[in-house]
Design an enzyme around this catalytic site. Structure first.
Site, PDB file in Angstrom:
ATOM      1  N   ALA A  65     -26.714 -52.401 -12.699  1.00 53.04           N
ATOM      2  CA  ALA A  65     -27.587 -51.576 -12.057  1.00 53.04           C
ATOM      3  C   ALA A  65     -27.897 -50.646 -13.774  1.00 53.04           C
ATOM      4  O   ALA A  65     -29.496 -51.023 -13.675  1.00 53.04           O
ATOM      5  CB  ALA A  65     -27.110 -51.027 -11.241  1.00 53.04           C
ATOM      6  N   GLU A  86     -17.820 -48.836  -7.535  1.00 52.16           N
ATOM      7  CA  GLU A  86     -16.076 -48.486  -7.767  1.00 52.16           C
ATOM      8  C   GLU A  86     -16.009 -47.213  -7.451  1.00 52.16           C
ATOM      9  O   GLU A  86     -14.766 -46.883  -7.142  1.00 52.16           O
ATOM     10  CB  GLU A  86     -15.993 -48.083  -9.496  1.00 52.16           C
ATOM     11  CG  GLU A  86     -16.169 -49.771  -9.875  1.00 52.16           C
ATOM     12  CD  GLU A  86     -15.708 -50.588 -11.163  1.00 52.16           C
ATOM     13  OE1 GLU A  86     -14.039 -50.287 -11.902  1.00 52.16           O
ATOM     14  OE2 GLU A  86     -16.644 -49.960 -11.969  1.00 52.16           O
TER      15      GLU A  86
END
Lengths: 737, 208
Positions: free
Chosen positions: A509, A704
């Protein structure tokens, strides 16, 4: 002219733009491209962990109808598995067996069934050697890694003296925590389809990094990189194991060249336990010292993890300890032990997930030793700046995460005494832990093209591994171009498109998004300049600042009647398209700020006191992750990370046969991952956070952080429920009886 | 873990059934996949490399195939008919990615031979939508983001349609239990439950 002038598409809970393709079966993954004259490859894997292949008899296999090739070290073309950096690959170049599950042959046949039948008929005799398989038996051979841990950091760090800090501590916690081998198990098995066109190679590959695959394959095969093209439109999950190019990818290309036909090779589920990486087993010592008031005086996190005999991967378990709490004396270290296993690799939050289990469990132990609430203990040691780099945070909302998470969870109703909360006979436990993950970014490029029909195409290599890249890039492009999302086509997954980094480290991103934003903005500005300088345009003579872009039109801020569509401008200039390319890269921000996402995990477990069965019954996670690109897909990613953490905490454990290193639970019936009934409703809170420093679009990455702290939060809840502290994952019921 | 054991037992049952069916020789009539044949001694040893003609009805279309009898329904779909929407995740009936509907019932297509389904009505993910109009379950999965990578999704959706057909699910807990044969490694379970619940409740407001 700026994006704030218009209603932002970024942030909206848009449905996935590839959703229709995924729910109708139209989305094609790497093993699903119709290729003329395609034949099927199957690999043969070693059944011992160390030794030599003494004899390999392929005669029966070659007699199976439809068999075109049985490739072994005896007839494989010469290539260099060590070329091109990243992983060192055993590629049938010698008779050495380095681990169980190493590819030692490839069978190619006209059908999958014939290839499987033939592979089973290859007869192999080994000269077996005694393998090294157990971390605990080889701790005396632990060594300081030659390599660095991520972000180019040395394996060891020291600020102050932990011995001194422990000497002045009123309360100490010194414990060892262990985590097992875990396997990624994305639902889509690794798959490669290799098509040679003369000296050019096209690979449809299930990869998290098309450009990394291109470079590695070209280097190993000794080809110019421009002759290798990788395509990967849809990837059925990766979680790290598809971040490197493994042996089977190159073997498929080698086999295809040998048989002069396109070859498709898909690893079976069982074949994925070994040759495509795993989270390595770790042993971690944590030492904490604190004053009576709960101020840390010492923090040491020393990790030892396993790697292969022929390559090095460091699980950076102690990285988080360098920056997460304020403490005058912090020491961390990483050591490796070589075993006869495949090379481990990144697995969702490598280091942060496994390391936070140890550190955040130890913090809970310290909170109990001090009789201080675990959130309060963390607040007393809140790091106002990065204690390792001595840099300010680009932004940090951890305090808000603790507060909002605790409020939503109802933490204040918790009776801290273990075994004090029950529902009938069932023990209830509430636990919490801190979550954090660094904000990474790499160079990335993109091209945005506005077309005369008022639509746009935006292209950038990259990958969508389920993270929503197609969707969020469409949204970023929509805002940058001043077009509705439906008018934009975003293309990815092809090395013929502008270069981008691997989809790993939660960086897509930030990296690709910045490039798409800049390319889109630049294309729009070029188009606007045409209009502003054109006497025939109602915008003629205005300045860019006077103009708003909206729904594919430019209009004057103060006189909306003076407007013109993108298509009209292009048509008048006789142009079919206008385009701009952006090559975005990180700047000085990383030298000025420490950049991390933060969060707080809160979990309720229910433990059956008779069987020891642990069920997760409630979850609240609060996260500060910068700007949200898509509220819907972001929520899904955080939930997904937490579910991965539930698996890590309660069930995931790759078990090796102690003699030959064969994985004895190499399938999805015996390697337990969470199923639907294992997962409660999960409440994700996004703490409002603006970060002007991290990158042009203000995002921190969310793939994550969800898993970080999860296993510790569960272990802490189990302690609260049962009074038993389990320091060895997974937290299976036998450890509670 | 309870669920996992059950899934494995089902797998063994199906394998035993199919092996029995193969040994018994191949008959022209349709074999009910839920009624395993009693093994009898074959007169001629089965040649795994012999071919048979098989006619299948998939998504309302007749398909003529010449295949080895050991070819699974999954491999027929993916490798012979280019119906790649049905996914191979484990090939052992442990993950559910290959779930299709046979006469409206959900089955793991990797655990069954294509030849066993002559005469049956087979529906895959490609056969659920009506033209461009998604099946309500497909629409609900999109609206509630009940997937990420999308690889388990066709199996999840076929399984969910089968679940609705079965008519046993009365609560979220039931949905979780009855959808536990379909693994989603991305962890979209809470959203899957929401999507299935919506369809069960007959809501039609799912965005397409």
């Amino acid at each position: 002219m700026n994006s704030s002038d218009m209603k932002s598409v970024v942030g909206k809970p848009l449905n996935r733009v590839d959703g229709h393709a995924k729910v109708t079966g139209a989305a094609r993954y790497s093993a699903e491209f119709p290729v003329a004259k395609l034949v099927h490859g199957v690999t043969i894997q070693s059944t011992i962990a160390s030794g030599k292949i003494a004899q390999i008899d392929t005669r029966a296999a070659e007699r199976v109808p439809g068999v075109l090739l049985v490739m072994t070290h005896l007839n494989a073309p010469k290539v260099s598995g060590e070329a091109g950096g990243d992983r060192k690959l055993p590629l049938l170049q010698d008779n050495q067996v380095r681990y169980s599950g190493q590819h030692i042959g490839v069978v190619v046949a006209d059908t999958f069934e014939h290839a499987m039948q033939a592979a089973a008929l290859v007869n192999i005799r080994y000269d077996e050697e005694q393998p090294a398989l157990h971390l605990k038996e080889h701790l005396d051979q632990a060594y300081v890694p030659q390599g660095k841990i991520p972000r180019d950091q040395p394996p060891d760090s020291a600020h102050g003296s932990v011995e001194q800090g422990l000497a002045t501590a009123a309360v100490k916690v010194e414990q060892t925590y262990t985590t097992p081998i875990e396997n990624h198990n994305p639902m889509e098995p690794h798959a490669t389809t290799a098509v040679w066109q003369g000296d050019r190679l096209l690979l449809y590959d299930a990869t998290q990094g098309v450009f990394g695959a291109k470079k590695k394959v070209a280097a190993v095969l000794g080809m110019p990189p421009e002759n290798v093209r990788i395509m990967s439109y849809f990837v059925g999950g990766g979680f790290g194991c598809k971040g490197s190019t493994w042996a089977h990818v190159v073997l498929t290309a080698m086999a295809a060249r040998q048989v002069n036909r396109p070859v498709k090779l898909v690893l079976g589920r069982m074949q994925m336990f070994g040759p495509v990486g795993f989270r390595p087993e770790t042993m971690q010592q944590v030492s904490l010292g604190a004053t009576r008031e709960g101020n840390l005086t010492a923090l040491r996190h020393a990790g030892t993890s396993i790697t292969s005999t022929f390559d090095e991967f460091i699980e950076p378990v102690a990285k988080t300890a360098r920056m997460i709490y304020a403490c005058p004396h912090i020491e961390t270290s990483h050591r490796l032990v070589r075993l006869n296993v495949g090379t481990p690799t990144y697995m969702r939050a490598p280091g942060e997930a496994s390391g936070s289990f140890a550190l955040e469990s130890a913090m809970d132990e310290l909170a109990y030793a001090l009789k201080i609430d675990p959130i309060e203990l963390r607040l007393r040691n809140y790091a106002e700046f990065d204690p390792d780099k001595k840099l300010p945070w680009s932004s940090k909302s951890l305090r808000e995460c603790y507060q909002q998470g605790a409020a939503r969870f109802g933490w204040q109703k918790r009776n801290p005494t273990p075994r004090s909360m029950r529902d009938g006979n069932t023990l209830i436990g509430w636990g919490m832990a801190t979550a954090t993950y660094p904000t990474n970014r790499s160079p990335a490029s993109a091209i945005a093209q506005i077309k005369a029909d008022g639509t746009a195409v935006v292209r950038s290599g990259s990958q969508d591994i389920g993270t929503g890249t197609y969707t969020v890039m469409t949204q970023i492009a929509a805002d940058a171009l001043g077009l509705p999302a439906e008018q934009i086509q975003f293309e990815l997954g092809d090395t013929n498109l502008p270069e981008t980094p691997v989809s790993g480290g939660s960086q897509t991103a930030a990296s690709v998004g910045s490039a798409v934003h800049l390319a889109g903005t630049e294309a729009r500005s070029k188009l606007l300049q045409l209009a502003l300088m054109d006497q025939a345009s109602p915008l003629y003579g205005a300045t860019a600042e006077d103009v708003i872009a909206q729904n594919g039109r430019f209009l004057l801020k103060n006189k909306a009647a003076n407007a013109e569509t993108y298509g009209a401008i292009l048509s008048r200039h006789g142009l079919k398209t206008i385009e701009a390319r952006a090559d975005a890269k990180p700047g000085e921000e990383k030298d000025k700020y420490s950049m991390h996402s933060f969060g707080a995990q809160f979990v309720e477990v229910r433990v059956n006191p008779d069987s020891g069965e642990v069920r997760v019954s409630r979850w609240v996670g609060a996260f500060g992750v910068g700007r949200l690109l898509n509220a819907k897909t972001a929520n899904s990613q955080l939930i997904g990370g937490i579910v991965y953490g539930i698996g890590m905490a309660l069930m995931e454990h790759t078990v090796m046969d102690p003699n030959r290193g064969r994985v004895v639970n190499a399938d999805l019936a015996e390697y337990h991952v969470p199923v639907n009934a294992d997962v409660p409703s999960i409440d994700v809170i996004f703490v409002d956070e603006q970060d002007p420093h991290v990158n042009p679009i203000g995002v921190k990455g969310i793939g994550e952080i969800g898993i970080t702290g999860s296993a510790a939060a569960i272990a802490n809840a189990v302690y609260h429920a049962t009074g038993q502290r389990v320091r060895d994952l997974p937290l299976t019921l036998d450890k509670l009886l | 873990m309870r669920l996992r054991f059950r899934r494995r037992r089902l797998g063994q049952f199906a394998i035993a059934g199919t092996v029995g069916a193969v040994l018994a020789g191949f008959t022209k009539q349709a074999m009910g996949q839920s009624t395993p044949q009693t093994p009898s001694k074959p007169e001629v040893p089965a040649d795994p490399n012999s071919y048979v003609d098989v006619e299948l009805q998939i998504n309302g279309k007749e398909q003529m195939l010449k295949i080895e009898p050991r070819v699974t329904l999954l491999d027929v779909l993916r490798e012979r008919l280019d119906l790649t929407g049905t996914k191979k995740g484990c090939d052992h009936g442990q993950c559910g990615a290959c779930t299709v509907l046979v006469n409206g019932r959900r089955i793991n297509s990797c655990l069954t031979f294509a030849i066993m389904h002559r005469g049956a009505e087979i529906t895959t993910i490609e056969g659920l939508a009506k033209g461009n109009t998604l099946h309500p379950m497909q629409a609900a999965f999109v609206a509630h983001d009940a997937f990420q990578c999308g690889y388990c999704t066709p199996g999840q959706i076929c399984s969910a349609v089968g679940l609705v057909n079965e008519g046993h699910a009365q609560s979220d807990a039931d949905i979780r239990e009855l959808m536990s044969g379909n693994i989603c490694r991305c962890g979209a379970y809470p959203n899957i439950v929401t999507a299935v619940r919506e369809v069960l409740e007959g809501k039609k407001n799912a965005a397409v």
